[in-house]
Scaffold this motif. Structure first.
Motif, short mmCIF file in Angstrom:
data_model
loop_
_atom_site.label_atom_id
_atom_site.label_comp_id
_atom_site.label_asym_id
_atom_site.label_seq_id
_atom_site.Cartn_x
_atom_site.Cartn_y
_atom_site.Cartn_z
N GLY A 67 130.39 13.42 -66.12
CA GLY A 67 131.65 13.91 -66.64
C GLY A 67 132.76 12.89 -66.52
O GLY A 67 132.62 11.89 -65.81
N ASN A 68 133.85 13.14 -67.24
CA ASN A 68 135.03 12.29 -67.14
C ASN A 68 136.27 13.14 -67.32
O ASN A 68 136.24 14.18 -67.99
N ALA A 69 137.36 12.72 -66.71
CA ALA A 69 138.65 13.41 -66.82
C ALA A 69 139.69 12.40 -67.26
O ALA A 69 139.84 11.34 -66.65
N THR A 70 140.41 12.73 -68.34
CA THR A 70 141.44 11.84 -68.88
C THR A 70 142.66 12.68 -69.26
O THR A 70 142.64 13.90 -69.17
N ASP A 71 143.70 11.99 -69.73
CA ASP A 71 144.88 12.71 -70.22
C ASP A 71 144.67 13.10 -71.67
O ASP A 71 143.56 13.01 -72.20
N PRO A 84 135.68 9.93 -74.99
CA PRO A 84 134.53 10.76 -74.62
C PRO A 84 133.45 10.79 -75.69
O PRO A 84 132.25 10.88 -75.38
N SER A 85 133.86 10.72 -76.96
CA SER A 85 132.87 10.73 -78.04
C SER A 85 131.98 9.48 -78.01
O SER A 85 130.77 9.56 -78.19
N LEU A 86 132.59 8.33 -77.77
CA LEU A 86 131.82 7.09 -77.70
C LEU A 86 131.02 6.99 -76.42
O LEU A 86 129.91 6.46 -76.40
N LEU A 87 131.57 7.55 -75.32
CA LEU A 87 130.83 7.54 -74.06
C LEU A 87 129.59 8.42 -74.14
O LEU A 87 128.59 8.15 -73.47
N ALA A 88 129.66 9.46 -74.97
CA ALA A 88 128.51 10.37 -75.12
C ALA A 88 127.29 9.65 -75.69
O ALA A 88 126.16 10.09 -75.49
N LEU A 89 127.50 8.54 -76.40
CA LEU A 89 126.36 7.77 -76.93
C LEU A 89 125.57 7.12 -75.81
O LEU A 89 124.37 6.89 -75.94
N HIS A 94 127.23 14.16 -70.59
CA HIS A 94 128.44 14.19 -69.77
C HIS A 94 129.41 15.24 -70.32
O HIS A 94 129.39 15.60 -71.50
N VAL A 95 130.28 15.75 -69.44
CA VAL A 95 131.28 16.77 -69.78
C VAL A 95 132.66 16.13 -69.75
O VAL A 95 133.05 15.55 -68.73
N HIS A 96 133.37 16.22 -70.87
CA HIS A 96 134.74 15.68 -70.91
C HIS A 96 135.72 16.78 -70.56
O HIS A 96 135.67 17.89 -71.11
N VAL A 97 136.63 16.51 -69.61
CA VAL A 97 137.63 17.47 -69.18
C VAL A 97 139.01 16.87 -69.40
O VAL A 97 139.31 15.77 -68.92
N TRP A 98 139.83 17.58 -70.15
CA TRP A 98 141.23 17.20 -70.31
C TRP A 98 141.94 17.58 -69.02
O TRP A 98 141.93 18.73 -68.61
N CYS A 99 142.53 16.61 -68.35
CA CYS A 99 143.10 16.78 -67.01
C CYS A 99 143.87 18.09 -66.90
O CYS A 99 144.84 18.32 -67.63
N TYR A 100 143.43 18.96 -65.98
CA TYR A 100 144.04 20.28 -65.83
C TYR A 100 145.51 20.19 -65.45
O TYR A 100 146.31 21.05 -65.82
#
Length: 468
Positions: A67-71, A84-89, A94-100
């Motif tokens: 997973g990854n967390a970004t703004d 996250p789309s390019l990292l998924a390749l 992985h799970v992308h989380v928009w920073c809570y």
């Protein structure tokens, strides 16, 4: 397995510095700053390459990144060319989380813009603070009228500080239903004293009167109590999101507690008005002020019927009912809807993870698991022979990052290290100093003799100075 947190900031020389933080689980949850890299581009592709270089230098397998967390920047949230789309390749599961923490700030921003009453409240608070602070003469009056031993000062509301609105409300009106520690009466007395001064300009006295009348309105009190009730639940969550070692389930559960309760807001406003008027009566007899005890009555407008129109709109003559429908309900509905829309992007995954919560075990024992249980979690390959222990599922849960505030904390350290007096630090030295300052527990655990031996190996001169 591990998850990644990324964020960037400009240093004193206007160069973009990217902090890379890894979150992983051993016997405890760890969030470690592993790199500080100067960014040469801000595209999603460049950040994927930056992360790949960092992980390769640490000999970490990118497929283990769950997973990854970004703004919420476009280069981080883009569906096709975003990070996250390019990292998924490279890491398909992985799970992308928009920073809570960022999302919570956006939720509160939505609520303050939905109706004019909420915008007027925070504009009034900010303008009043600026009005008093911009003149030393007015500050002298404030210190004279303030009954606080420390002369607490009200602060304007900044655009970038997440806690600024709650801080301004709490200073002016106290806590929800508990006004004893607020500065409301002191501010009113200060504005009244400025208004009565004959030596100041007329426009200054007019502004003071306008701000005072705005604070005395019952609508202002009612809206302030409404937002203090909202902040009473969101502020503890915001502080929890800024701590290390949080877990995604606790965060997700804290988001489900918002609900309408206009009666509690109305009662809190009535208690505040009673307290404020009692305090104003104790002031100097020359001060003639009284907080409105109710909303003003308004004559309902008669809407002209169109030809052939049989139905009529229902109008209410009750000012509180009108306020509830037009102000309270839209604000609360916006909070609830924004939380649902912004936070619950991975709702089915969170539902699967909730089955791992021990609090739900009695219900599972009684009702068994539903047919849809664990289907979303199973696509992360947690139920195969490779992960034959349930502990790996819990490890997956604890490894997911829901914020990237660890990066934000590192930026505070960056401002101390790369300051105006040390603006020419090289990238390698900046990264080394940043990691040493941030991960002090690891630094203090190193053996001093081993460090001296490693430094001495760099040159014959150092070897001669350090070892002989």
């Amino acid at each position: 397995m591990f998850s990644v947190q990324l964020d960037t900031t400009q240093d004193i020389t206007a160069q973009d510095q990217c902090s890379v933080v890894l979150r992983y689980v051993t016997d405890t949850i760890n969030e470690r700053l592993v790199a500080v890299v100067r960014c040469s581009a801000s595209t999603g592709e460049s950040f994927v390459q930056l992360l790949s270089d960092v992980l390769d230098s640490l000999n970490l397998d990118k497929s283990l990144c769950i997973g990854n967390a970004t703004d919420g920047a476009s280069n981080m949230q883009g569906r096709y060319r975003g990070f996250p789309s390019l990292l998924a390749l490279q890491s398909p599961h992985h799970v992308h989380v928009w920073c809570y923490a960022h999302v919570l700030n956006l939720v509160l921003s939505d609520t303050t813009e939905i109706v004019i009453e909420s915008g007027s409240l925070f504009h009034l608070l900010s303008e009043t603070a600026v009005f008093i602070r911009e003149s030393h003469q007015r500050m002298n009056i404030w210190e004279k009228e303030s009954h606080s031993n420390r002369h607490r000062r009200i602060a304007p509301i900044g655009d970038t500080r997440w806690w600024a609105k709650h801080d301004a409300l709490k200073k002016m009106f106290g806590s929800f239903g508990k006004p004893q520690e607020c500065l409301y009466v002191d501010v009113l007395c200060t504005l009244s004293a400025i208004q009565e001064q004959k030596t100041v300009k007329g426009n200054v006295r007019t502004k003071a009167r306008g701000y005072k009348d705005g604070l005395l309105r019952h609508e202002t009190i009612l809206t302030a109590q409404l937002f203090m009730r909202i902040f009473e639940q969101t502020t503890p969550l915001s502080k929890y999101l800024q701590t290390g070692g949080m877990d995604i389930l606790s965060t997700h559960e804290a988001l489900k507690q918002m609900a309408r309760d206009f009666k509690a807001v109305k009662d809190a406003a009535e208690n505040f008005v009673k307290w404020a008027n009692e305090k104003l009566e104790e002031q100097d007899e020359e001060i003639d002020m009284e907080v409105e005890a109710s909303l003003p009555l308004r004559r309902p407008k008669k809407k002209k019927s169109m030809p052939g129109e049989m139905a009529q709109d229902e109008t209410s003559s009750d000012a509180f009912e009108t306020y509830e429908v037009k102000v309270h309900n839209p604000i609360m509905d916006t909070v609830i809807e924004a939380i649902q829309r912004r936070f619950l992007a991975h709702g089915s995954l969170y539902a699967d993870l909730s089955f791992l919560d021990p609090k739900n075990f009695p219900q599972i024992k009684t009702c068994a698991l539903p047919d849809s249980a664990l289907q979303d979690l199973s696509r992360f390959n947690l139920l195969t022979d490779a992960y034959h222990h349930l502990g790996f599922a819990y490890k997956f849960l604890l490894t997911l990052s829901v914020t990237q505030v660890a990066c934000e904390r590192s930026f505070s350290t960056l401002k101390f290290i790369k300051s105006r007096l040390r603006s020419s630090l090289s990238a390698s030295k900046l990264e080394a100093f940043m990691i040493m300052a941030t991960e002090k527990d690891i630094l203090m655990g190193l053996d001093t003799d081993t460090v001296i031996d490693r430094v001495a190996e760099k040159s014959e001169l150092l070897q001669k100075l350090l070892l002989h």
